[in-house]
Design a protein around this motif. Structure first.
Motif, short mmCIF file in Angstrom:
data_model
loop_
_atom_site.label_atom_id
_atom_site.label_comp_id
_atom_site.label_asym_id
_atom_site.label_seq_id
_atom_site.Cartn_x
_atom_site.Cartn_y
_atom_site.Cartn_z
N ASP A 197 -48.47 -71.79 -17.02
CA ASP A 197 -47.94 -72.19 -18.32
C ASP A 197 -49.03 -72.82 -19.18
O ASP A 197 -49.09 -72.61 -20.40
CB ASP A 197 -46.80 -73.20 -18.13
N CYS A 198 -49.90 -73.59 -18.53
CA CYS A 198 -51.00 -74.23 -19.25
C CYS A 198 -51.92 -73.19 -19.88
O CYS A 198 -52.32 -73.32 -21.05
CB CYS A 198 -51.78 -75.13 -18.29
N VAL A 199 -52.25 -72.15 -19.14
CA VAL A 199 -53.10 -71.08 -19.68
C VAL A 199 -52.42 -70.39 -20.86
O VAL A 199 -53.04 -70.10 -21.89
CB VAL A 199 -53.46 -70.07 -18.57
N LEU A 200 -51.11 -70.12 -20.72
CA LEU A 200 -50.37 -69.48 -21.81
C LEU A 200 -50.43 -70.32 -23.09
O LEU A 200 -50.60 -69.79 -24.19
CB LEU A 200 -48.91 -69.26 -21.40
N LYS A 201 -50.29 -71.63 -22.96
CA LYS A 201 -50.34 -72.52 -24.12
C LYS A 201 -51.72 -72.48 -24.77
O LYS A 201 -51.84 -72.41 -26.00
CB LYS A 201 -50.00 -73.95 -23.71
N HIS A 202 -52.77 -72.47 -23.94
CA HIS A 202 -54.13 -72.43 -24.49
C HIS A 202 -54.40 -71.10 -25.19
O HIS A 202 -55.03 -71.06 -26.25
CB HIS A 202 -55.16 -72.66 -23.39
N VAL A 203 -53.95 -70.00 -24.60
CA VAL A 203 -54.14 -68.70 -25.23
C VAL A 203 -53.38 -68.65 -26.57
O VAL A 203 -53.89 -68.12 -27.56
CB VAL A 203 -53.68 -67.56 -24.30
#
Length: 425
Positions: A319-325
């Motif tokens: 989820d963290c990666v999705l938010k950053h992307v």
């Protein structure tokens, strides 16, 4: 003892006859009178009132015209109309003075007298308006306290601030004025909040900050006129100030509704638009492409090997990666473009007024930024790459949304098959 203005007594009949002829010759002012009997009654009554007024000292003059102002407010005669009527009457008096050399010395006293008439009448209007507004504000404040609307607390604070201004004017006590620093207004703090920054265009924000500045500047200047008993100016400034505050509250209410609607159509994890609004957005864009001569492009983005991130580092890190992307995507698109959370690890962009070359250029910038980024997640840094499929709806082209998505999907598949981390379209 006769005052200097008492010399006008013999001329009052002629003055009022000429005054009413002027009023009745103007269709706007004639509408305030019912019939000839009403006009004759007013001539007699106002002539006698003026006959007494020219002999009165300032305190009695203030009482007389303050009461008259209250009366005219309650019968819904606008102050602007009353003030113009006073100017008409003053002109008739000056016409008489100009015809009689013995009366020329009265000119200054006449000018001051009619200035007092307007100011003290304005005081009556102001007092009546403040009393009405105070009751209304108390009702509005009580209502907002029980409201569950998002902005009700802010609106209550602004209404309470206006009530503080009102009470200071009523008491003619500057020390009772609320905080007059624009930067300390709750509205400014609300406007600086994350949700406002996310949904409010910069030009709208500047307009609202300028309105807030105007409100506090006018409030700060208002007491100069209160202290000097220039009630005409106080009435006008307070009226403008209260309208500004109520206008600002109306805007806040509309913005709060807008923010709430934005929340309902946005993906809670990434802040991008949710898929539910995609069909409508594509329909509008296709309509402009067909009939408005404006092309647009569609980009589908899919993170490469995203399952490995979830399996290795857990779903919170995923989820963290999705938010950053999503943040990377939002960094590169314009306010006229749309970014959607399309699926689990898929994003879809709608780029208005953009041809294929422009869309490919943007996709390549996003791809390169994602490839080079180190995303801080759960105490570690993670990397990712993404593949891009691009399709174009050219100006005037007859095309369905499903066809456009299929093209982008096919190009995305080609990017995956070609080794991932690339743009095809």
């Amino acid at each position: 003892m006769q005052t200097p203005l008492g010399a006008l007594d013999p001329h009052l009949d002629g003055i009022f006859e000429a005054f009413y002829r002027r009023l009745l010759s103007d269709s706007h002012f004639a509408g305030f009178f019912r019939d000839d009997d009403h006009v004759r009654e007013l001539i007699v009554r106002q002539r006698e009132s003026l006959r007494h007024a020219v002999h009165e000292d300032i305190p009695h003059l203030r009482d007389r015209y303050t009461a008259l102002g209250r009366f005219h407010h309650h019968i819904f005669v606008p102050f602007a109309d009353f003030a113009v009527g006073v100017d008409f009457l003053a002109n008739e008096v000056f016409n008489i003075i100009a015809q009689d050399p013995k009366l020329v010395v009265l000119g200054h006293n006449v000018f001051r007298f009619f200035q007092h008439v307007k100011d003290f009448t304005a005081k009556g209007y102001l007092e009546a308006k403040l009393e009405e507004d105070r009751r209304d504000l108390d009702l509005f404040i009580a209502t907002t306290k029980t409201s569950r609307e998002t902005a009700s607390g802010l609106i209550e604070q602004q209404l309470s601030w206006l009530r503080g201004v009102l009470e200071a004017i009523q008491g003619e006590d500057e020390h009772r004025m609320p905080d007059l620093e624009p930067e300390s207004a709750p509205f400014v703090r609300w406007l600086a909040a994350e949700e406002a920054a996310q949904y409010l265009p910069p030009e709208e924000k500047r307009h609202l900050l300028a309105l807030n500045q105007r409100i506090h500047t006018d409030a700060a200047n208002l007491f100069y006129f209160v202290k000097h008993q220039h009630y005409t100016e106080v009435l006008m400034m307070y009226d403008k100030l209260s309208k500004y505050v109520l206008t600002l509250n109306n805007i806040v209410t509309v913005l709060a509704v807008r923010f709430k609607m934005e929340e309902l159509v946005r993906d809670p994890l990434t802040g991008l638009y949710s898929r539910e609004t995609l069909d409508e957005t594509l329909s509008q864009a296709l309509g402009l492409a067909r009939h408005g001569g404006r092309p647009f492009c569609l980009i589908i983005i899919d993170l490469d090997d995203f399952k490995k991130i979830n399996d290795t580092h857990g779903h919170l890190s995923g989820d963290c990666v999705l938010k950053h992307v999503a943040e990377v995507v939002q960094r590169y698109i314009r306010s006229s473009d749309y970014a959607f959370r399309y699926g689990g690890e898929e994003f879809l962009l709608v780029l208005n007024d953009t041809n294929l070359a422009g869309a490919r250029l943007l996709a390549e910038k996003v791809r390169k930024t994602i490839e080079e980024a180190l995303f801080p997640c759960s105490g570690t840094t993670l990397r990712s790459t993404a593949s891009f499929g691009v399709s174009e709806a050219r100006a005037g082209e007859e095309l369905e949304a499903a066809t456009l998505i299929e093209r982008a999907d096919r190009h995305l598949y080609e990017a995956k098959e070609g080794g991932k981390n690339r743009v095809v379209g």
